[in-house]
Design an enzyme around this catalytic site. Sequence first.
Site, PDB file in Angstrom:
ATOM      1  CB  CYS A 123      -1.016   0.003   1.138  1.00 38.95           C
ATOM      2  SG  CYS A 123      -0.310  -0.219   2.764  1.00 38.95           S
ATOM      3  CE  LYS A 196      -3.333  -3.993   8.534  1.00 41.20           C
ATOM      4  NZ  LYS A 196      -2.298  -3.766   7.511  1.00 41.20           N
ATOM      5  CD  GLU A 234      -7.907 -13.834   7.948  1.00 40.33           C
ATOM      6  OE1 GLU A 234      -6.757 -14.284   7.751  1.00 40.33           O
ATOM      7  OE2 GLU A 234      -8.556 -13.245   7.065  1.00 40.33           O
ATOM      8  CE  LYS A 249      -1.682  -2.644  11.886  1.00 41.71           C
ATOM      9  NZ  LYS A 249      -0.930  -2.576  10.658  1.00 41.71           N
TER      10      LYS A 249
HETATM   11  C1  PBG Z   1      -0.719  -1.552   5.914  1.00 48.04           C
HETATM   12  C2  PBG Z   1      -0.327  -1.222   7.294  1.00 48.04           C
HETATM   13  C3  PBG Z   1      -1.139  -0.534   8.193  1.00 48.04           C
HETATM   14  C4  PBG Z   1      -0.418  -0.356   9.347  1.00 48.04           C
HETATM   15  C5  PBG Z   1       0.802  -0.981   9.171  1.00 48.04           C
HETATM   16  N1  PBG Z   1       0.843  -1.520   7.880  1.00 48.04           N
HETATM   17  C6  PBG Z   1      -2.513  -0.093   8.175  1.00 48.04           C
HETATM   18  C7  PBG Z   1      -3.326   0.158   7.036  1.00 48.04           C
HETATM   19  O1  PBG Z   1      -3.190   1.234   6.412  1.00 48.04           O
HETATM   20  O2  PBG Z   1      -4.174  -0.671   6.722  1.00 48.04           O
HETATM   21  C8  PBG Z   1      -0.938   0.392  10.521  1.00 48.04           C
HETATM   22  C9  PBG Z   1      -0.033   0.663  11.603  1.00 48.04           C
HETATM   23  C10 PBG Z   1      -0.436   1.683  12.559  1.00 48.04           C
HETATM   24  O3  PBG Z   1      -1.545   2.238  12.516  1.00 48.04           O
HETATM   25  O4  PBG Z   1       0.381   1.957  13.430  1.00 48.04           O
HETATM   26  N2  PBG Z   1      -0.087  -2.461   5.249  1.00 48.04           N
END
Ligand code: PBG
Length: 324
Positions: A123, A196, A234, A249
Amino acid sequence: MKDIMFNRHRRLRQTENMRSLVRETHLRKEDLIYPLFVVEGENIRNAVSSMPGVFHISMDNLKAEMDEIVSLGIKSIILFGVPAEKDDLGKQAYHEHGIVQRATRFVKELYPEMVVVADTCLCQYTSHGHCGIVKEGKILNDPTLDLLAKTAISQAEAGADIIAPSNMMDGFVAAIRRGLDEAGFTEVPIMSYAVKYSSSFYGPFRDAAHSTPQFGDRRTYQMDPANRLEALREAQSDIEEGADFLIVKPALSYMDIMREVKDRFNAPVVAYNVSGEYSMVKAAAENGWVNEKEIVMEKLTSMKRAGADLIITYFAKDAAGWLS
Ligand code: PBG
C-alpha cells in the site's frame, strides 16, 4: 464484626516489595519492537505531524537513530518504507534497491545482531494506496500473491531477519513461505499480521506512510471489528500455512482476541499497538490530562497480561528508557 468471614487480599499489597513479589506480568525491553519510517532523500528527519515523537528518516540519518535505539537496549525494529515513486503495481516494494531493502542492508551491516523485521505490503508503494493489484475497482487476491512473495524474497536477500506480511490477501503466508523456501530462505520466519482489523486506529499511520487508499476502503480484505470467530479462522489458516508468529492488530480494542489467540495457538503472539493508540495518548499527555509514563506502562503491561509475547509499539524507545 467479629463473626463475619472474608478474605484479606490486601495482605499481598502492603508494600512495593510485597507487590513486586506477587506481580504476575513483566514487561521487558526484549518484548519491544520499534517501528521506523525510512524515506528516500537526504538529511531528512521530519516530524510526522499526526504522531508526535515519530519521524521520517532518510538513510544518512539512520545511523544516529540506530545508535540511540541500540543504546536504549532495544533489540528489534520493524521497517516501513516511504518510497519516492509509486505506481499501480507497487514496484518499489520488491525493487532490489527499494528503500526497505537499502535500509535493511545498512542496519544489518551496522548492527548485525539487531533483529530487523520487514513489513511486507504494497500500500505504501501503489499509486492507488491499496494492498493489492487493482482491476476495475476490485482488489485482486491471487495475482497479488506473486508480488508479495517477490517482496519478501527481496527483503530476505537484503538481510531481513523476519518477514511481516500485513496485506491481508488470502493465502499470503503460504505464497510467501513457498517463495522464501524456493529462494533458499528456509530459515527466515514469517510474522504474520494474522488478525488485522479494518480499523480507524490506523489513521495517523496512513499519514506517516502516505498509504491512504485513493478510493474506497480496506474492508474487503481487512477484518470487521465486530468479528471474533473470523479472527480464529484467520489465525488458524496462517498457522496451517506456516506462520511462525501471529500478530493481533490493533491491540487495545482487541485484547479479548489476543487472549483467545494466545490460548488456542502455540505460536508467539505479537500485539501491534497501532498509531491511533499512540497518538491519542500523546495528545492527552501534551494537554496534561494523563501521566504519559504511567499510562503507557499500564497499557503495555496489559497487553502482555492479555497474552501478547511481544509488542510492536511507537512507545518502544520511551518504554525502554523507563525500564532502565
Ligand atoms: C498496511 C499497514 C497498516 C499499518 C501498518 N501496515 C494499516 C493500514 O493502512 O491498513 C498500521 C499501523 C499503525 O496504525 O500503526 N499495510
